[in-house]
Design an enzyme around this catalytic site. Sequence first.
Site, PDB file in Angstrom:
ATOM      1  N   LYS A   1      -8.715  -3.117   2.479  1.00  0.00           N
ATOM      2  CA  LYS A   1      -7.780  -4.240   2.472  1.00  0.00           C
ATOM      3  C   LYS A   1      -6.683  -4.076   3.514  1.00  0.00           C
ATOM      4  O   LYS A   1      -6.279  -5.057   4.145  1.00  0.00           O
ATOM      5  CB  LYS A   1      -7.169  -4.432   1.083  1.00  0.00           C
ATOM      6  CG  LYS A   1      -6.250  -3.334   0.587  1.00  0.00           C
ATOM      7  CD  LYS A   1      -5.725  -3.669  -0.798  1.00  0.00           C
ATOM      8  CE  LYS A   1      -4.868  -2.551  -1.349  1.00  0.00           C
ATOM      9  NZ  LYS A   1      -3.630  -2.339  -0.620  1.00  0.00           N
ATOM     10  N   THR A   2      -6.195  -2.853   3.723  1.00  0.00           N
ATOM     11  CA  THR A   2      -5.145  -2.658   4.728  1.00  0.00           C
ATOM     12  C   THR A   2      -5.676  -2.992   6.124  1.00  0.00           C
ATOM     13  O   THR A   2      -5.003  -3.645   6.922  1.00  0.00           O
ATOM     14  CB  THR A   2      -4.617  -1.215   4.692  1.00  0.00           C
ATOM     15  OG1 THR A   2      -4.148  -0.928   3.373  1.00  0.00           O
ATOM     16  CG2 THR A   2      -3.477  -1.032   5.681  1.00  0.00           C
TER      17      THR A   2
ATOM     18  N   ASP B   1       0.857  -7.677  -0.079  1.00  0.00           N
ATOM     19  CA  ASP B   1      -0.135  -6.693  -0.528  1.00  0.00           C
ATOM     20  C   ASP B   1       0.095  -6.379  -2.010  1.00  0.00           C
ATOM     21  O   ASP B   1       1.193  -6.551  -2.530  1.00  0.00           O
ATOM     22  CB  ASP B   1       0.010  -5.423   0.312  1.00  0.00           C
ATOM     23  CG  ASP B   1      -1.192  -4.510   0.166  1.00  0.00           C
ATOM     24  OD1 ASP B   1      -2.214  -4.946  -0.408  1.00  0.00           O
ATOM     25  OD2 ASP B   1      -1.112  -3.351   0.614  1.00  0.00           O
ATOM     26  N   GLU B   2      -0.949  -5.878  -2.690  1.00  0.00           N
ATOM     27  CA  GLU B   2      -0.879  -5.504  -4.113  1.00  0.00           C
ATOM     28  C   GLU B   2      -0.265  -6.627  -4.939  1.00  0.00           C
ATOM     29  O   GLU B   2       0.638  -6.416  -5.760  1.00  0.00           O
ATOM     30  CB  GLU B   2      -0.070  -4.202  -4.281  1.00  0.00           C
ATOM     31  CG  GLU B   2      -0.578  -3.026  -3.487  1.00  0.00           C
ATOM     32  CD  GLU B   2      -1.884  -2.450  -4.006  1.00  0.00           C
ATOM     33  OE1 GLU B   2      -2.471  -3.032  -4.949  1.00  0.00           O
ATOM     34  OE2 GLU B   2      -2.339  -1.424  -3.474  1.00  0.00           O
TER      35      GLU B   2
ATOM     36  N   GLN C   1      -7.041  -3.632 -10.853  1.00  0.00           N
ATOM     37  CA  GLN C   1      -6.181  -2.462 -10.675  1.00  0.00           C
ATOM     38  C   GLN C   1      -4.728  -2.759 -11.070  1.00  0.00           C
ATOM     39  O   GLN C   1      -3.812  -2.068 -10.649  1.00  0.00           O
ATOM     40  CB  GLN C   1      -6.242  -1.983  -9.220  1.00  0.00           C
ATOM     41  CG  GLN C   1      -7.641  -1.531  -8.803  1.00  0.00           C
ATOM     42  CD  GLN C   1      -7.673  -0.960  -7.405  1.00  0.00           C
ATOM     43  OE1 GLN C   1      -7.174   0.132  -7.139  1.00  0.00           O
ATOM     44  NE2 GLN C   1      -8.248  -1.706  -6.480  1.00  0.00           N
TER      45      GLN C   1
ATOM     46  N   ARG D   1     -11.012   6.600  -7.859  1.00  0.00           N
ATOM     47  CA  ARG D   1     -10.355   7.559  -6.949  1.00  0.00           C
ATOM     48  C   ARG D   1     -11.379   8.541  -6.382  1.00  0.00           C
ATOM     49  O   ARG D   1     -11.110   9.224  -5.390  1.00  0.00           O
ATOM     50  CB  ARG D   1      -9.268   8.386  -7.672  1.00  0.00           C
ATOM     51  CG  ARG D   1      -8.120   7.608  -8.300  1.00  0.00           C
ATOM     52  CD  ARG D   1      -7.491   6.613  -7.369  1.00  0.00           C
ATOM     53  NE  ARG D   1      -8.066   5.296  -7.562  1.00  0.00           N
ATOM     54  CZ  ARG D   1      -7.937   4.283  -6.707  1.00  0.00           C
ATOM     55  NH1 ARG D   1      -7.290   4.450  -5.580  1.00  0.00           N
ATOM     56  NH2 ARG D   1      -8.480   3.107  -6.951  1.00  0.00           N
TER      57      ARG D   1
END
Length: 695
Positions: free
Chosen positions: A34-35, A220-221, A251, A588
């Site tokens: 995504k970044t 973002d987020e 998330q 993770r």
Amino acid sequence: MDDELLHSLNEAQRQAVLHFEGPALVVAGAGSGKTRTVVHRVAYLIAQRGVFPSEILAVTFTNKAAEEMRERLRRMVRGAGELWVSTFHAAALRLLRVYGERVGLKPGFVVYDEDDQTALLKEVLKELGLAARPGPIKALLDRAKNRGEAPETLLQDLPEYYGGLSRGRLLEVVRRYGEALRAQGALDFGDILLYALRLLEGDGEVLRRVRRRARFIHVDEYQDTSPVQYRLTKLLAGEEANLMAVGDPDQGIYSFRAADIKNILEFTRDFPGAKVYRLEENYRSTEAILRFANAVIARNALRLEKTLRAVRPGGEPVRLYRARDARDEARFVAEEIQRLGPPFDRVAVLYRTNAQSRLLEQALASRGIGARVVGGVGFFERAEVKDLLAYARLALNPLDGVSLKRVLNTPPRGIGPATVEKLTRIAQERGLPLYEALRVGAEALPRPEPLRHFLALMEELGDLAFGPAEGFFRHLLEATDYPAYLKEAYPEDLEDRLENVEELLRAAREAEGLVEFLDKVALTARAEEPAEAGGRVALMTLHNAKGLEFPVVFLVGVEEGLLPHRSSASTLEGLEEERRLFYVGLTRAQERLYLSHAEEREVYGRSESARPSRFLEEVEEGLYQEYDPYRERPPRPAPPTHKPKPGAYRGGEKVVHPRFGPGTVVAASGDEVTVHFEGVGLKRLSLRYADLRPA
């Protein structure tokens, strides 16, 4: 330039990057890049769409993420220095520095950090003659400001007494605190967004200027936005709504910080006509790990449909270890990490509550494996644990001035800073240890009763200091009413702190005496120092693992009461957030994923049967593999003949302990036995260290 920007992207990323005007939601799964997508989209707007860098705003949630984005953009586009890339708070503070006077802020206003905020609350409490602690009040203020509500509104939902204060007194403190902030020309951290919101909602001219500076907005987020951050974003987007929100409702795990997952779930309702792009190719984890994670999260109802697809096919199976108890679980983790070998910094151990770290820290330390607690402190460094350990050290050694100062007024017993200053002066003038100065003060100072009560308590504890460690701490907890103190001082995280206290009691139960226990603590704490080679294993809660990745992940305590946690499993919303938390932990892992649960675990001082988490039961068994390395290893050498092999006792055997004397075995489990000794009653002992002999 177009090809350069797009050639390294997959099709879904490319479509999101090419989005130009109007609202867009990028549902970006874990490890889906995504970044990279946001950075390339910003570069595309500048290079191909003629948007000026000074018209672009990108908001992230951490300074580290903002700096990483800025650095990537510097390498990709000219004029990147004119981009507005920051956190929500940094962006709001920038506005207030320019326009703050329009909402009553003085030029040069200061922002108080957490320590400053606590100090000011202490001053207010002192002025009002109240003995309450500032922690609960600060938590209330933070919660109210994150929600964009007046603290008075939250008071309505509180019990009659909160943090040791009645609602009326609490309201008085909150109001006086606000007045003190204004008088000192200061904001606390929560005020920054509130004042910025007030500015933009109340001043149309400023809002128009800011919208020109932020024509194209990226957040973002987005699943982690609070009500105040949501209102700010919607206000800035305006009717043009050139807003790209990036996030993953699967998330969303920060409701305790006022994050509202509905902000992302209802994005298309808030912004009609919004385009939705789904990033579903995962570059982080193997196919085996993702199949398991997808099966877990599919059970949630509050989500946006997506299925992560692995770019890396195959992979090691997800392994599940069924431990006898928490000690066996910690042993398994440490020995499996030892078997995998260094470097150990490629390994993370994740758990639901801080209290779970204690056995893990000790198991790793005993095998010479370095460990670091990420986003927190080691078990024996936690405030409530340090308080109780300080009492123990002082009981054994009254000359310990550091421990004395820590516990003298903890819990509060009316021995304030002024009294401590007088006692320190007496000690200096007469050349006495501080503890002896207490005896002098108990006779000479105007209010001697608190000092006398403390000295009497320490005499009681001194008599117990050379007995069983668990008995010492249980007496201490009862004599000081320490759990009640925690309830009053830390209502916002009381359960975590009480679990840490219970974990300390469990640790004490395993030691023969208080001296031995404190020695073991000292050695464990020393083992937390950096290892010389091979890096250190990362220990962290699932909440602190968000945004990180590791080649090897151990996720422990996957059982009912822990994951989902007993405090969250009573509502659908709480249960789904616990499932999202599990999902975050699973994703993770890059190469290897180990899960474990115990068949028995101590809860509030009692051993109870533990049930595997419903999250495991919801997943078909073919997606994970039962794993028990001890079946495949040669048996361990038998202990010396005077120490029976673990499991040899069945109950009823007569034994002798070098310290407790003769006794009778009443229960046995694995390498632990419970023995009734004629002199001291029931004791639970490890056969490896108890040195039991047949009577």
